[in-house]
Write a protein that holds these residues in place. Structure first.
Motif, PDB file in Angstrom:
ATOM      1  N   ALA A  49       0.924  -1.185  -0.003  1.00  0.00           N
ATOM      2  CA  ALA A  49      -0.141   0.014   0.229  1.00  0.00           C
ATOM      3  C   ALA A  49       0.916   1.286   0.037  1.00  0.00           C
ATOM      4  O   ALA A  49       1.915   1.193   0.470  1.00  0.00           O
ATOM      5  CB  ALA A  49      -0.719   0.015   1.143  1.00  0.00           C
ATOM      6  N   TYR A  50       0.249   2.214  -0.617  1.00  0.00           N
ATOM      7  CA  TYR A  50       1.080   3.527  -0.540  1.00  0.00           C
ATOM      8  C   TYR A  50       1.445   4.103   0.760  1.00  0.00           C
ATOM      9  O   TYR A  50       0.993   3.767   1.851  1.00  0.00           O
ATOM     10  CB  TYR A  50       0.160   4.919  -1.012  1.00  0.00           C
ATOM     11  N   ALA A  51       2.670   4.552   0.852  1.00  0.00           N
ATOM     12  CA  ALA A  51       3.347   5.047   2.311  1.00  0.00           C
ATOM     13  C   ALA A  51       3.906   3.933   3.169  1.00  0.00           C
ATOM     14  O   ALA A  51       3.726   4.325   4.487  1.00  0.00           O
ATOM     15  CB  ALA A  51       2.677   6.269   2.711  1.00  0.00           C
ATOM     16  N   THR A  52       3.616   2.789   2.808  1.00  0.00           N
ATOM     17  CA  THR A  52       4.103   1.767   3.570  1.00  0.00           C
ATOM     18  C   THR A  52       5.683   1.816   3.663  1.00  0.00           C
ATOM     19  O   THR A  52       6.501   1.534   2.702  1.00  0.00           O
ATOM     20  CB  THR A  52       3.853   0.237   3.006  1.00  0.00           C
ATOM     21  N   PRO A  53       6.116   1.784   5.086  1.00  0.00           N
ATOM     22  CA  PRO A  53       7.580   1.656   5.078  1.00  0.00           C
ATOM     23  C   PRO A  53       8.511   0.336   4.490  1.00  0.00           C
ATOM     24  O   PRO A  53       7.854  -0.713   4.566  1.00  0.00           O
ATOM     25  CB  PRO A  53       7.984   1.699   6.487  1.00  0.00           C
ATOM     26  N   GLY A  54       9.483   0.584   3.792  1.00  0.00           N
ATOM     27  CA  GLY A  54      10.240  -0.479   3.092  1.00  0.00           C
ATOM     28  C   GLY A  54       9.508  -0.925   2.040  1.00  0.00           C
ATOM     29  O   GLY A  54       9.782  -2.361   1.673  1.00  0.00           O
ATOM     30  N   ILE A  55       8.673  -0.466   1.307  1.00  0.00           N
ATOM     31  CA  ILE A  55       7.806  -0.789   0.183  1.00  0.00           C
ATOM     32  C   ILE A  55       8.920  -1.403  -1.037  1.00  0.00           C
ATOM     33  O   ILE A  55       9.619  -0.678  -1.447  1.00  0.00           O
ATOM     34  CB  ILE A  55       6.773  -0.077  -0.038  1.00  0.00           C
ATOM     35  N   ASP A  56       8.617  -2.578  -1.659  1.00  0.00           N
ATOM     36  CA  ASP A  56       9.237  -3.306  -2.798  1.00  0.00           C
ATOM     37  C   ASP A  56       8.227  -3.181  -3.870  1.00  0.00           C
ATOM     38  O   ASP A  56       7.816  -4.137  -4.064  1.00  0.00           O
ATOM     39  CB  ASP A  56       9.910  -4.469  -2.430  1.00  0.00           C
ATOM     40  N   PRO A  99       0.433  13.813   2.262  1.00  0.00           N
ATOM     41  CA  PRO A  99       1.059  12.744   1.349  1.00  0.00           C
ATOM     42  C   PRO A  99       2.299  11.829   2.210  1.00  0.00           C
ATOM     43  O   PRO A  99       2.375  10.774   1.561  1.00  0.00           O
ATOM     44  CB  PRO A  99       1.794  13.604   0.323  1.00  0.00           C
ATOM     45  N   SER A 100       2.633  12.208   3.380  1.00  0.00           N
ATOM     46  CA  SER A 100       3.399  11.254   3.921  1.00  0.00           C
ATOM     47  C   SER A 100       2.765  10.026   4.804  1.00  0.00           C
ATOM     48  O   SER A 100       3.572   9.250   5.375  1.00  0.00           O
ATOM     49  CB  SER A 100       4.420  12.097   4.808  1.00  0.00           C
ATOM     50  N   LYS A 101       1.567  10.216   4.827  1.00  0.00           N
ATOM     51  CA  LYS A 101       0.670   9.327   5.744  1.00  0.00           C
ATOM     52  C   LYS A 101      -0.003   8.141   4.723  1.00  0.00           C
ATOM     53  O   LYS A 101      -0.644   8.638   3.608  1.00  0.00           O
ATOM     54  CB  LYS A 101      -0.219   9.915   6.551  1.00  0.00           C
ATOM     55  N   PRO A 102      -0.073   6.994   5.314  1.00  0.00           N
ATOM     56  CA  PRO A 102      -1.197   5.909   4.357  1.00  0.00           C
ATOM     57  C   PRO A 102      -2.512   6.278   4.516  1.00  0.00           C
ATOM     58  O   PRO A 102      -3.014   7.029   5.572  1.00  0.00           O
ATOM     59  CB  PRO A 102      -0.897   4.748   5.213  1.00  0.00           C
ATOM     60  N   LEU A 103      -3.278   5.923   3.358  1.00  0.00           N
ATOM     61  CA  LEU A 103      -4.672   6.007   3.504  1.00  0.00           C
ATOM     62  C   LEU A 103      -5.371   5.372   4.569  1.00  0.00           C
ATOM     63  O   LEU A 103      -4.823   4.248   5.022  1.00  0.00           O
ATOM     64  CB  LEU A 103      -5.556   5.697   2.157  1.00  0.00           C
ATOM     65  N   TYR A 143      -2.844  13.548  -5.268  1.00  0.00           N
ATOM     66  CA  TYR A 143      -3.884  12.553  -5.137  1.00  0.00           C
ATOM     67  C   TYR A 143      -3.206  11.074  -5.351  1.00  0.00           C
ATOM     68  O   TYR A 143      -2.121  10.990  -5.790  1.00  0.00           O
ATOM     69  CB  TYR A 143      -4.763  12.815  -6.415  1.00  0.00           C
ATOM     70  N   LEU A 144      -4.171  10.190  -5.184  1.00  0.00           N
ATOM     71  CA  LEU A 144      -3.761   8.841  -5.310  1.00  0.00           C
ATOM     72  C   LEU A 144      -4.818   8.404  -6.322  1.00  0.00           C
ATOM     73  O   LEU A 144      -6.070   8.588  -5.884  1.00  0.00           O
ATOM     74  CB  LEU A 144      -3.567   7.843  -4.216  1.00  0.00           C
ATOM     75  N   LEU A 145      -4.677   7.582  -7.463  1.00  0.00           N
ATOM     76  CA  LEU A 145      -5.498   7.053  -8.176  1.00  0.00           C
ATOM     77  C   LEU A 145      -5.551   5.290  -7.670  1.00  0.00           C
ATOM     78  O   LEU A 145      -4.296   4.762  -7.693  1.00  0.00           O
ATOM     79  CB  LEU A 145      -5.301   7.114  -9.722  1.00  0.00           C
ATOM     80  N   ILE A 146      -6.488   4.755  -7.119  1.00  0.00           N
ATOM     81  CA  ILE A 146      -6.565   3.492  -6.651  1.00  0.00           C
ATOM     82  C   ILE A 146      -7.524   2.567  -7.120  1.00  0.00           C
ATOM     83  O   ILE A 146      -8.631   2.832  -7.416  1.00  0.00           O
ATOM     84  CB  ILE A 146      -6.532   3.492  -5.105  1.00  0.00           C
ATOM     85  N   HIS A 152      -6.663  -5.450  -3.785  1.00  0.00           N
ATOM     86  CA  HIS A 152      -5.973  -4.859  -4.912  1.00  0.00           C
ATOM     87  C   HIS A 152      -5.125  -3.565  -4.593  1.00  0.00           C
ATOM     88  O   HIS A 152      -3.901  -3.592  -4.897  1.00  0.00           O
ATOM     89  CB  HIS A 152      -6.831  -4.579  -6.028  1.00  0.00           C
ATOM     90  N   TYR A 153      -5.501  -2.724  -3.473  1.00  0.00           N
ATOM     91  CA  TYR A 153      -4.688  -1.696  -3.113  1.00  0.00           C
ATOM     92  C   TYR A 153      -3.413  -1.948  -2.404  1.00  0.00           C
ATOM     93  O   TYR A 153      -2.475  -1.703  -2.604  1.00  0.00           O
ATOM     94  CB  TYR A 153      -5.646  -0.521  -2.364  1.00  0.00           C
ATOM     95  N   GLY A 154      -3.574  -2.804  -1.626  1.00  0.00           N
ATOM     96  CA  GLY A 154      -2.809  -3.528  -0.704  1.00  0.00           C
ATOM     97  C   GLY A 154      -1.566  -4.307  -1.561  1.00  0.00           C
ATOM     98  O   GLY A 154      -0.410  -4.605  -1.224  1.00  0.00           O
ATOM     99  N   ALA A 155      -2.035  -4.818  -2.666  1.00  0.00           N
ATOM    100  CA  ALA A 155      -1.094  -5.440  -3.822  1.00  0.00           C
ATOM    101  C   ALA A 155      -0.255  -4.580  -4.544  1.00  0.00           C
ATOM    102  O   ALA A 155       0.391  -4.842  -5.192  1.00  0.00           O
ATOM    103  CB  ALA A 155      -1.843  -6.313  -4.445  1.00  0.00           C
TER     104      ALA A 155
END
Length: 165
Positions: A49-56, A99-103, A143-146, A152-155
């Motif tokens: 998900a957006y703004a997840t620490p260490g996202i790959d 924008p620095s925080k997750p939804l 903005y985010l388009l999700i 799906h968002y978490g993927a």
């Protein structure tokens, strides 16, 4: 035959230009959006998900492409196509107040809490190969388009989108 004086002719030309420009309306910005995935049989990773620490993001198996990725503030039209061969997707426009925080996320449902997240409009569930259109008035900001189909968002099915002043 009457002759028109030079000052009258200039006055008439100025009046015509002003009248012509009064009817000019700024056209909506047009954004082409593709909703894609690697197929329903592909395992969906989570934790992207957006703004997840260490996202790959190299692990995503589905996503959203938006072209262009930035437009001017005002009326924006999104032409959305589900380019999947076998999966239903949707596109929701979310305003990012910070924008620095997750939804806000509802873990039990594997989806974003749309009411709390700043939903600005959506193209609801599209069957594979189908298209839809959304026109919204957007202020300057991030903005985010999700896709908010469960999981799906978490993927990783999101993309950042900027509206400039």
């Amino acid at each position: 035959m009457k002759t028109v004086s030079m000052s009258a002719a200039i006055g008439l030309a100025v009046a015509m230009l002003m009248a012509g420009s009064a009817g000019v309306v700024q056209a909506a910005s047009l954004v082409e959006v593709s909703l894609w995935d690697k197929g329903a049989s592909t395992e969906m990773p989570m934790g992207l998900a957006y703004a997840t620490p260490g996202i790959d993001l190299s692990k995503v198996t589905m996503g959203i492409k938006a072209s262009p990725g930035a437009v001017k503030a005002g009326e924006v039209t999104f032409n959305v196509k589900n380019d999947s061969k076998d999966t239903v997707h949707e596109m929701i426009v979310m305003y990012l107040a910070d924008p620095s925080k997750p939804l806000p996320y509802v873990e039990a449902e594997n989806r974003v809490d749309e009411d709390k997240a700043g939903d600005k409009g959506e193209v609801s569930e599209l069957d594979p190969g189908k298209s839809g259109t959304l026109t919204v008035e957007l202020q300057a900001g991030k903005y985010l388009l999700i896709c908010n189909v469960p999981g799906h968002y978490g993927a990783g099915m999101w993309v950042e989108f900027t509206v400039d002043p």
